[in-house]
Enzyme design. Structure first.
Site, PDB file in Angstrom:
ATOM      1  N   HIS A  71     -26.230  -4.723 -50.229  1.00  0.00           N
ATOM      2  CA  HIS A  71     -27.073  -5.092 -51.379  1.00  0.00           C
ATOM      3  C   HIS A  71     -26.587  -6.363 -52.075  1.00  0.00           C
ATOM      4  CE1 HIS A  71     -23.763  -3.382 -53.608  1.00  0.00           C
ATOM      5  NE2 HIS A  71     -24.296  -3.867 -54.716  1.00  0.00           N
ATOM      6  N   HIS A  86     -26.860 -10.691 -55.835  1.00  0.00           N
ATOM      7  CA  HIS A  86     -26.959  -9.230 -55.968  1.00  0.00           C
ATOM      8  C   HIS A  86     -28.433  -8.853 -55.847  1.00  0.00           C
ATOM      9  CE1 HIS A  86     -26.841  -5.221 -57.713  1.00  0.00           C
ATOM     10  NE2 HIS A  86     -25.526  -5.245 -57.575  1.00  0.00           N
TER      11      HIS A  86
END
Length: 165
Positions: A71, A86
């Site tokens: 992620h 992110h």
């Protein structure tokens, strides 16, 4: 003459221009609905609400880290800037589901290289948001200039200019 040329080269290697890592809507960090990012606890930068699930490298550099859950990815630019992308908010809980990494730690990347693909529909279903912050995590040693755009195309618009002090 040579001093001027070398001086210019040195200056330009201290400055990097980061292009958008995703296609979507550019947002100031202050609008990210997560205090870790909106209060700049990890550093300054920008965020993008993506319309496509392809994350590309905003700079030439080296991959410092691909999180096990895929992620997030960390990149070190050639001028020393450390960049964290992110993908989405509260996506760590997805355990990597819907994320495919195309690079590994230590990989050399060029601006525009594919880093991660993500199933945005799955993120919308299972996480808080698809909003993707891009943070300069070692900004104390850097000057960060933000460029103003509304919509951005991955690897097209420069969104940040980062200069080593």
């Amino acid at each position: 003459m040579l001093k001027k040329l070398f001086g210019k080269k040195e200056t330009s290697s201290n400055k990097v221009e980061l292009t958008a890592p995703l296609t979507g809507t550019l947002l100031p960090l202050e609008q990210v609905p997560d205090p870790v990012f909106s209060e700049k606890m990890m550093g300054d930068g920008i965020a993008i609400e993506p319309t496509e699930g392809k994350v590309v490298s905003p700079v030439d550099g080296e991959i410092l880290q691909v999180f096990p859950t895929k992620h997030a990815v960390g990149i070190k630019a050639n001028n020393g800037a450390e960049i964290l992308i992110h993908i989405g908010l509260e996506t760590v809980g997805m355990g990597g589901e819907g994320f495919t990494a195309h690079v590994a730690e230590g990989s050399k990347v060029k601006q525009g290289d594919l880093l991660i693909t993500v199933d945005l529909d799955l993120v919308k279903e299972k996480a808080k948001s698809t909003i993707t912050p891009m943070i300069i995590t070692n900004g104390d040693n850097l000057t960060i200039e933000k460029e103003s755009h509304n919509k951005v195309q991955a690897n097209s618009e420069v969104v940040l200019k980062v200069t080593a002090k």
